[in-house]
Design a protein around this motif. Structure first.
Motif, mmCIF file in Angstrom:
data_model
loop_
_atom_site.group_PDB
_atom_site.id
_atom_site.type_symbol
_atom_site.label_atom_id
_atom_site.label_comp_id
_atom_site.label_asym_id
_atom_site.label_seq_id
_atom_site.Cartn_x
_atom_site.Cartn_y
_atom_site.Cartn_z
ATOM 1 N N UNK A 38 -14.811 -18.212 -19.387
ATOM 2 C CA UNK A 38 -14.003 -17.378 -18.500
ATOM 3 C C UNK A 38 -13.312 -16.284 -19.312
ATOM 4 N N UNK A 39 -13.300 -15.073 -18.769
ATOM 5 C CA UNK A 39 -12.661 -13.931 -19.402
ATOM 6 C C UNK A 39 -11.436 -13.575 -18.576
ATOM 7 N N UNK A 40 -10.297 -13.445 -19.240
ATOM 8 C CA UNK A 40 -9.077 -13.055 -18.538
ATOM 9 C C UNK A 40 -8.972 -11.542 -18.531
ATOM 10 N N UNK A 41 -8.898 -10.971 -17.348
ATOM 11 C CA UNK A 41 -8.835 -9.518 -17.198
ATOM 12 C C UNK A 41 -7.681 -9.177 -16.258
ATOM 13 N N UNK A 42 -7.190 -7.947 -16.320
ATOM 14 C CA UNK A 42 -6.081 -7.571 -15.434
ATOM 15 C C UNK A 42 -6.537 -7.572 -13.978
ATOM 16 N N UNK A 43 -5.617 -7.853 -13.052
ATOM 17 C CA UNK A 43 -5.991 -7.852 -11.640
ATOM 18 C C UNK A 43 -6.347 -6.453 -11.167
ATOM 19 N N UNK A 44 -7.176 -6.388 -10.150
ATOM 20 C CA UNK A 44 -7.601 -5.109 -9.588
ATOM 21 C C UNK A 44 -6.575 -4.659 -8.543
ATOM 22 N N UNK A 45 -5.526 -3.998 -9.028
ATOM 23 C CA UNK A 45 -4.464 -3.527 -8.143
ATOM 24 C C UNK A 45 -4.662 -2.035 -7.932
ATOM 25 N N UNK A 46 -4.730 -1.636 -6.682
ATOM 26 C CA UNK A 46 -4.951 -0.219 -6.404
ATOM 27 C C UNK A 46 -3.675 0.572 -6.652
ATOM 28 N N UNK A 47 -3.846 1.830 -6.978
ATOM 29 C CA UNK A 47 -2.703 2.702 -7.232
ATOM 30 C C UNK A 47 -2.141 3.209 -5.908
ATOM 31 N N UNK A 48 -0.862 3.499 -5.927
ATOM 32 C CA UNK A 48 -0.181 4.023 -4.750
ATOM 33 C C UNK A 48 -0.374 5.528 -4.683
ATOM 34 N N UNK A 49 -0.513 6.060 -3.478
ATOM 35 C CA UNK A 49 -0.648 7.500 -3.280
ATOM 36 C C UNK A 49 0.601 8.184 -3.840
ATOM 37 N N UNK A 50 0.445 9.339 -4.522
ATOM 38 C CA UNK A 50 1.602 9.999 -5.142
ATOM 39 C C UNK A 50 2.727 10.332 -4.153
ATOM 40 N N UNK A 51 2.394 10.728 -2.935
ATOM 41 C CA UNK A 51 3.438 11.061 -1.953
ATOM 42 C C UNK A 51 4.230 9.813 -1.571
ATOM 43 N N UNK A 52 3.545 8.691 -1.392
ATOM 44 C CA UNK A 52 4.234 7.453 -1.057
ATOM 45 C C UNK A 52 5.083 6.985 -2.229
ATOM 46 N N UNK A 53 4.560 7.112 -3.431
ATOM 47 C CA UNK A 53 5.312 6.726 -4.620
ATOM 48 C C UNK A 53 6.585 7.555 -4.759
ATOM 49 N N UNK A 54 6.502 8.872 -4.515
ATOM 50 C CA UNK A 54 7.684 9.734 -4.593
ATOM 51 C C UNK A 54 8.702 9.352 -3.527
ATOM 52 N N UNK A 56 9.126 6.391 -2.142
ATOM 53 C CA UNK A 56 9.735 5.118 -2.531
ATOM 54 C C UNK A 56 10.748 5.319 -3.654
ATOM 55 N N UNK A 57 10.459 6.210 -4.597
ATOM 56 C CA UNK A 57 11.399 6.512 -5.679
ATOM 57 C C UNK A 57 12.682 7.138 -5.131
ATOM 58 N N UNK A 58 12.541 8.097 -4.195
ATOM 59 C CA UNK A 58 13.727 8.721 -3.593
ATOM 60 C C UNK A 58 14.550 7.694 -2.829
ATOM 61 N N UNK A 59 13.878 6.786 -2.133
ATOM 62 C CA UNK A 59 14.575 5.744 -1.388
ATOM 63 C C UNK A 59 15.368 4.850 -2.338
#
Length: 91
Positions: A38-54, A56-59
């Motif tokens: 078994x190989x341990x690898x990072x989970x496949x987490x999708x990135x957040x859209x830049x507008x949504x990320x901004x 959430x940061x403002x909030x």
């Protein structure tokens, strides 16, 4: 169900879907049946859209240090009427 990655010394990497927490440390290769570890690898987490990320940061910033209003906002000037409205019949 989770996707676990294994590495066969002869065939290379392959993925197996198993219930979470049930993956053994070694497993038979899906093509040649040799032992694969078994190989341990990072989970496949999708990135957040830049507008949504901004947003959430403002909030989050507004929770920690909300903007303070020092006075009433100025009155907005009324817009001049559209020139086409002047040609409409009046009752």
């Amino acid at each position: 169900m989770a996707i676990y990655e294994y590495l066969c010394p002869a065939c290379g990497p392959f993925d197996v879907r198993l219930p979470i927490g049930t993956a053994p440390l070694s497993r038979g290769c899906s093509t040649c049946e040799r032992g694969a570890r078994r190989v341990f690898s990072p989970p496949n987490i999708s990135r957040t859209h830049p507008a949504l990320s901004a947003a959430l940061d403002r909030d989050e910033q507004s929770r920690e240090a909300p903007a303070v209003v020092s006075g009433m906002p100025g009155r907005r000037r009324p817009r001049p009427p559209h020139p086409a409205l002047a040609r409409l019949p009046r009752p």
